[in-house]
Design a protein around this motif. Sequence first.
Motif, mmCIF file in Angstrom:
data_model
loop_
_atom_site.group_PDB
_atom_site.id
_atom_site.type_symbol
_atom_site.label_atom_id
_atom_site.label_comp_id
_atom_site.label_asym_id
_atom_site.label_seq_id
_atom_site.Cartn_x
_atom_site.Cartn_y
_atom_site.Cartn_z
ATOM 1 N N UNK A 71 -22.681 1.330 27.801
ATOM 2 C CA UNK A 71 -21.856 0.144 28.498
ATOM 3 C C UNK A 71 -21.567 -0.732 27.634
ATOM 4 N N UNK A 72 -22.312 -1.174 26.525
ATOM 5 C CA UNK A 72 -21.938 -2.120 25.624
ATOM 6 C C UNK A 72 -20.489 -1.556 24.791
ATOM 7 N N UNK A 73 -20.703 -0.464 24.460
ATOM 8 C CA UNK A 73 -19.195 0.075 23.899
ATOM 9 C C UNK A 73 -17.987 -0.009 24.771
ATOM 10 N N UNK A 74 -18.270 0.414 26.048
ATOM 11 C CA UNK A 74 -16.954 0.480 27.115
ATOM 12 C C UNK A 74 -16.495 -0.848 27.310
ATOM 13 N N UNK A 75 -17.467 -2.134 27.271
ATOM 14 C CA UNK A 75 -16.987 -3.314 27.475
ATOM 15 C C UNK A 75 -16.414 -3.840 26.293
ATOM 16 N N UNK A 76 -16.843 -3.615 25.134
ATOM 17 C CA UNK A 76 -16.227 -4.152 23.639
ATOM 18 C C UNK A 76 -14.804 -3.412 23.816
ATOM 19 N N UNK A 77 -14.663 -2.156 24.009
ATOM 20 C CA UNK A 77 -13.395 -1.445 23.790
ATOM 21 C C UNK A 77 -12.448 -2.024 24.906
ATOM 22 N N UNK A 78 -13.073 -2.233 26.196
ATOM 23 C CA UNK A 78 -12.204 -2.706 27.213
ATOM 24 C C UNK A 78 -11.643 -4.023 26.909
ATOM 25 N N UNK A 79 -12.221 -4.777 26.216
ATOM 26 C CA UNK A 79 -12.218 -6.107 25.911
ATOM 27 C C UNK A 79 -10.678 -6.218 25.088
ATOM 28 N N UNK A 80 -10.905 -5.311 23.879
ATOM 29 C CA UNK A 80 -10.099 -5.211 22.746
ATOM 30 C C UNK A 80 -8.662 -4.688 23.669
ATOM 31 N N UNK A 81 -8.618 -3.760 24.278
ATOM 32 C CA UNK A 81 -7.580 -2.935 25.182
ATOM 33 C C UNK A 81 -6.914 -4.206 25.975
ATOM 34 N N UNK A 82 -7.571 -4.985 26.579
ATOM 35 C CA UNK A 82 -7.038 -6.148 27.418
ATOM 36 C C UNK A 82 -6.629 -7.337 26.888
ATOM 37 N N UNK A 83 -6.902 -7.429 25.492
ATOM 38 C CA UNK A 83 -6.532 -8.753 24.781
ATOM 39 C C UNK A 83 -4.840 -8.597 24.709
ATOM 40 N N UNK A 84 -4.564 -9.660 25.159
ATOM 41 C CA UNK A 84 -2.894 -10.116 25.136
ATOM 42 C C UNK A 84 -2.384 -9.987 23.706
ATOM 43 N N UNK A 85 -1.437 -9.161 23.482
ATOM 44 C CA UNK A 85 -0.861 -8.882 22.125
ATOM 45 C C UNK A 85 0.539 -9.632 21.951
#
Length: 295
Positions: A71-85
Motif C-alpha cells: 500500500x505504501x509503495x503503490x501510494x508513493x509510486x502513484x504520487x511520483x507518476x501524478x506529479x506535474x512535469x
Amino acid sequence: MPKRFPPVHALVAFEAAAHSGSFAVAANQLCITPSALSHRIRLLEEFVGDRLFIRDGRAPALTPFGRSYLDVVCTALQTLTDFPMPGRASPAQPRIKLTVPPTFARYLLLPKLAGFTAAHPDIVVDVFLSVPLYDLSLSESDLEVRFGAGRYPDLETVKLMEEPAFPVASPAYLERIGGIASPRDLSKATLLRSALEPWKSWFEVAGLDWQEPATGLRVDDLGLLLEAVRLGQGVGLTRQHFAQEMIDRGEVVELFDIRLASPPHAYYMVYEQGAKRRPEVQLFIDWLLAAYSAT
C-alpha cells in the motif's frame, strides 16, 4: 547520517510482482529476466529487513508485512507518476483497467458502459477478458468482475448481482427427443455441463436426488454454453440476462417453472484496498454498484 532510500527499480519490481501474482509475468512486463526481478525483490527485502513474499513453489504470495508495505509503495509510486512535469503539456488522462468475464462483458457491461463514458468522457476505460474460476490474480487491472463463490482472500469483494438459474433447451432439440414434460424427463436429455453452473443444486430444488452429470459436453463459458443450447446440443442452465433475447425470439425455451434462487456462483466486484485512492477508480466502483443494484 544521510537517509537511506529504497532503490526505485526494486520498488517497481515489487509492485509489478505483487499485482501480477507471478515473477515471470512481472519480469516480462518490465522487460527484464525473472532472475533479475528476483534479485531486485531480494534487494528490497534486505533493505526493509523482512520478507515480502512467501515462496513455497506455487505462485508467490504476499506476507502480512508485504501487503502493508505494498500500500505504501503503490501510494508513493502513484504520487511520483501524478506529479506535474514541466515538459508534459497536460496531465496524464485518467485510465481504468477493468477485467471481466466474456459473458458479463457481452451481455451486461457493454449495454451499460456508454452511460459511464458519456458521464465521464475524460476517463479512459480499458476492458480485458478473463476466464472465470481460473484467473485468480488481479494482474495489472485496477478492478475485476469475477463470477464465482465470492471467496477472494486479502481483496475487497462486493457482490454485484445474483440471478436465479433455470434449464433451457431449443425447440428443435425438444422435438428430437420427444419433449420434456417434467424434471424427471431430463433423464433422456443430454445435460450440458459447466463448472460455472453446476446442476446438483438445481436438482435438489426440483426434487431430484441426482448426482452432478459426469459425461457430456462441458463448456466453461456461459455465453458458449447458451450457444450450444441454441444449436440443439442439449439442455443447459442459464440466467435471465443471458437468455432473455433468445427466449423472446423463440430460439430457446425455459423448461419448467422451477428456478434455483441462489446459485452457488454470482458476479462480484473485486479490487485491492488501495485502488479506491484514485478518484477515477472510485467513480467507476460507485457507477458499477449503482448500475447493477437494481438488476
